[in-house]
Scaffold this motif. Sequence first.
Motif, PDB file in Angstrom:
ATOM      1  N   LEU A 741       0.830  -1.207   0.000  1.00 12.39           N
ATOM      2  CA  LEU A 741       0.000   0.000   0.000  1.00 12.39           C
ATOM      3  C   LEU A 741       0.866   1.259   0.000  1.00 12.39           C
ATOM      4  N   SER A 742       1.953   1.208   0.759  1.00 10.92           N
ATOM      5  CA  SER A 742       2.865   2.350   0.800  1.00 10.92           C
ATOM      6  C   SER A 742       3.492   2.590  -0.568  1.00 10.92           C
ATOM      7  N   GLU A 743       3.893   1.494  -1.229  1.00  7.00           N
ATOM      8  CA  GLU A 743       4.493   1.624  -2.565  1.00  7.00           C
ATOM      9  C   GLU A 743       3.462   2.169  -3.555  1.00  7.00           C
ATOM     10  N   ARG A 744       2.227   1.707  -3.428  1.00  7.20           N
ATOM     11  CA  ARG A 744       1.173   2.196  -4.326  1.00  7.20           C
ATOM     12  C   ARG A 744       0.929   3.684  -4.104  1.00  7.20           C
ATOM     13  N   LYS A 745       0.877   4.106  -2.836  1.00  3.71           N
ATOM     14  CA  LYS A 745       0.659   5.514  -2.532  1.00  3.71           C
ATOM     15  C   LYS A 745       1.769   6.381  -3.123  1.00  3.71           C
ATOM     16  N   ALA A 746       3.026   5.909  -2.995  1.00  2.00           N
ATOM     17  CA  ALA A 746       4.154   6.676  -3.530  1.00  2.00           C
ATOM     18  C   ALA A 746       4.050   6.780  -5.050  1.00  2.00           C
ATOM     19  N   ALA A 747       3.642   5.686  -5.690  1.00  2.00           N
ATOM     20  CA  ALA A 747       3.493   5.693  -7.147  1.00  2.00           C
ATOM     21  C   ALA A 747       2.387   6.654  -7.576  1.00  2.00           C
ATOM     22  N   GLU A 748       1.284   6.652  -6.854  1.00  2.00           N
ATOM     23  CA  GLU A 748       0.174   7.553  -7.180  1.00  2.00           C
ATOM     24  C   GLU A 748       0.594   9.006  -7.023  1.00  2.00           C
ATOM     25  N   GLN A 749       1.370   9.299  -5.965  1.00  2.00           N
ATOM     26  CA  GLN A 749       1.836  10.672  -5.761  1.00  2.00           C
ATOM     27  C   GLN A 749       2.759  11.108  -6.902  1.00  2.00           C
ATOM     28  N   GLU A 750       3.608  10.178  -7.333  1.00  2.00           N
ATOM     29  CA  GLU A 750       4.522  10.506  -8.431  1.00  2.00           C
ATOM     30  C   GLU A 750       3.737  10.765  -9.716  1.00  2.00           C
ATOM     31  N   ILE A 751       2.726   9.944  -9.979  1.00  2.00           N
ATOM     32  CA  ILE A 751       1.890  10.136 -11.172  1.00  2.00           C
ATOM     33  C   ILE A 751       1.170  11.476 -11.093  1.00  2.00           C
ATOM     34  N   ALA A 752       0.652  11.810  -9.893  1.00  2.00           N
ATOM     35  CA  ALA A 752      -0.051  13.079  -9.727  1.00  2.00           C
ATOM     36  C   ALA A 752       0.886  14.259  -9.988  1.00  2.00           C
ATOM     37  N   SER A 753       2.134  14.140  -9.531  1.00  2.00           N
ATOM     38  CA  SER A 753       3.102  15.220  -9.750  1.00  2.00           C
ATOM     39  C   SER A 753       3.396  15.405 -11.230  1.00  2.00           C
ATOM     40  N   LEU A 754       3.553  14.277 -11.922  1.00  2.00           N
ATOM     41  CA  LEU A 754       3.820  14.350 -13.359  1.00  2.00           C
ATOM     42  C   LEU A 754       2.637  14.974 -14.105  1.00  2.00           C
ATOM     43  N   ARG A 755       1.413  14.593 -13.699  1.00  2.00           N
ATOM     44  CA  ARG A 755       0.231  15.155 -14.344  1.00  2.00           C
ATOM     45  C   ARG A 755       0.105  16.651 -14.062  1.00  2.00           C
ATOM     46  N   ALA A 756       0.428  17.049 -12.830  1.00  2.00           N
ATOM     47  CA  ALA A 756       0.352  18.472 -12.477  1.00  2.00           C
ATOM     48  C   ALA A 756       1.339  19.278 -13.317  1.00  2.00           C
TER      49      ALA A 756
END
Length: 881
Positions: A741-756
């Motif tokens: 879950l922690s790895e998934r959260k980190a991946a989602e945050q990275e994707i969100a940053s790239l999209r932003a």
Amino acid sequence: MPLSAGEIRENFLRFFEGRGHRRVASSSLVPDQDPTLLFTNAGMVQFKRTFLGEENRGYATATTSQKCMRVSGKHNDLENVGRTPRHHTFFEMLGNFSFGDYFKADAITYAWEFLTGELGIEADRLVATVFREDDEARGLWLEVIGLPEERVLRLDEEENFWSMGDTGPCGPCSEIHVDFGVNADCTSEVCDPSCGCGRWLEIWNLVFMQYDRNAGGELIPLPRPSIDTGAGLERLAAVLQDVPTNFDTDLFAGILARAQDVAGVTRGEDLEKDVSLNVVADHARALTFLIGDGVLPANEGRGYVLRRILRRAARHGVMLGVEEPFLYQVADAVVDEMVPAYPELAERRAFICDRIRREEERFLQTLSNGLQVLEEEIQRIAGSGKRELPGEIVFRLYDTFGFPVDLTADILLGHDLALDQPGFDSAMAAQRARARAAWKGSGDERVGSLYGELAAQYPTRFCGYETLSAESTVCALLVEEERREVVGDGDEIELVSELTPFYAESGGQVGDRGSIETESGRIEILDTRRPSGELVVHRGRVAAGEVSEGQQARFHVDPESRAATVRNHSGTHLLHAALRQVLGAQAMQKGSLVAPERLRFDFTHDAPLSAEEIAKIEDLANDWIASNSPAQTKVMAYDEAIQAGAVAIFEEKYGDEVRVVSFGKFSTELCGGTHARATGDIGLLKIVSENGVASGVRRIEALTGRGALNYLREQERTLAQLSEILHAPVTELPARIERLLSERKAAEQEIASLRAAERGDLAADLSEQAREIAGIKVVTARVEGVAAPDLRDMIDALRDRLGHGVALLASEQKGSLAMAVGVTPDLTEHIKAGALMRELATVVGGKGGGRPDFAQGGGGDASRLDEAFAKFDELVASAAP
């Protein structure tokens, strides 16, 4: 020394016991199986089916002291309480009843003997009234009792024909009144007991129950003419103690003393404060007994009435100067006063007081909110130049916020404003009309007359405590509630017998399943019910052959189904005991379901159970199971059982004799259900869920025996599957899942940053493509693959880059358009994003709106987006400064 109220109550019950009457405990304030009656409002309510011939109680005469409430419908006394000497919400009605045994002559004689002989009331102070057409009753008063003619008065139906509501048992009545002597202030042409001048006080009503009024108004003679009498304990106490009001009797002395002590006022010094003290004392009694009988505050039905009573009492507390919760302290004094007659209050004391305190706290906050609303209304009126607060506003303050009308008037007076009293009265009348429409007195939604007839003919004897098999006669067969002499293969039927081992659904335990066989057929029984009185109905389907009325039949309860139900029922008792030990005595049962497959248990508690509390409850219950304590059952008087420590269940109906089921020293309850021979038979108890189902009510679902074992095995299989999927031992699963879950959260945050970052780059590109309209930078663009929530971020970025401009972005998602409009702060005085969006959304077949600087919307017609862009340019041009 005058008799105390407690002595009057006991003398009354003993007087009639000595004349062959069965002393019966008061029923609950929540009527049993009568959904149209809000509260028990008379002594005869618990005997209604007996009067109708639908129930056989095993005795023909009875006497009770019945808890009663009159706050709604036909008997709405709430607004008078506190201001008159006699009106109450809660009161006790002393009664004697005859179910086809004696009639008018004995009823009148008993009443006269008790009043003049037992209580010593002077005969020349008493007057009798009779129904204008009841010559028989009048003759008995004149010839048997010896009253002179001028003290036996004929009155009309309104005064001397009694009924509980629009339908139900009814008949002529004879009332006994105390005459306090001529009232010099009386203005009536004829001063008789129907006059309201205060000269007359009704103390006993003798109802000669002869009829059942149906929905069409027809009076149908009852099977057996009967007697229903009611004497108000509070009124009798006032007469015998020679005090001017019921509030001056010993019934209220301790309660009023507590109220005065808490409020810091003295009764007798200020008339309005006396009214408030009376209201507090009366309402504290009502609250104590309602909550004690399982009614909790709610926004509808009985709970709403309770809430209104509490708020009315709390408002009067405010008028006494009490601004903190205090009613719970007065309720504590009520328990002190009433516990000798109602011992179950002792165990429920903490729960009752806690419920009242918490509801008071909520209401005082609501009252504070009402003051804020009133202040806003005063400002609005002052600004409009009007000088009167509309009646509907006054009523809303009263009804929603509990704001007293006189308090509203006082506050308005300080602002030189008036109160629209007629408008308030109209709104109040409308509310009362709605209440009457919702609750039609006590009209009885009775069980079908067929069941009633069968109950009178074939009261069923239950032998299922001792055996799962029995033989009996098929007394009646029904198909779709119609009698049939013969039923055949495939018919869905109901069967009535004289004797049965099948347990009928009651007290939360479901009805037994099994089979019934005759020489010619077999019926598969799917359920067992008790629709009326002691009548047991077996419901099922003819599985083979045919079955006839009058045949001898063999009854077989499914042993596995019964054994599983027994484990779950005994499990609920252990669960209840464990809950009370872990959480405290306030954890009272509010309902249950006991089926072969599972058990469900509702209980009073204010917070979710922690994992530690659930573990303690399970450990206690399973320790008791391991002790293999034998079950003990006794039949005893209700009061004796309560005094011996048995737990009575909220809202359950109990007779004068009750069955007590005990396991060791840890569980003793009143219960008519079937139970394990010893706790060891339960095997295992496992709680599988715990959640809230209502305000202050939690629900546990649990399993016992093989059901619990199967549940644990299923949990093991699930863990094994997870272990295999994640390639980790069971003990390491939590850590492995947490890491994933922690790895998934980190991946989602990275994707969100790239999209932003991507959206920021896109916003930069769009800002460079801005056009000018009337000196304003304008951006309109279709952006692909951008979700509606992300459009906001892009609009924010565009506003920052434009500096002086407007933007409209649109994104198509599955044929629908999401749109967002942004306006820079310097332009919002002239161009408002919300107004623009409302216009644009209609172009694409949708709607939208928002603030001056940002708005969102959309529509279903993406093909018209170019029209929306053009409309946007047009609107900006026309609104430009």
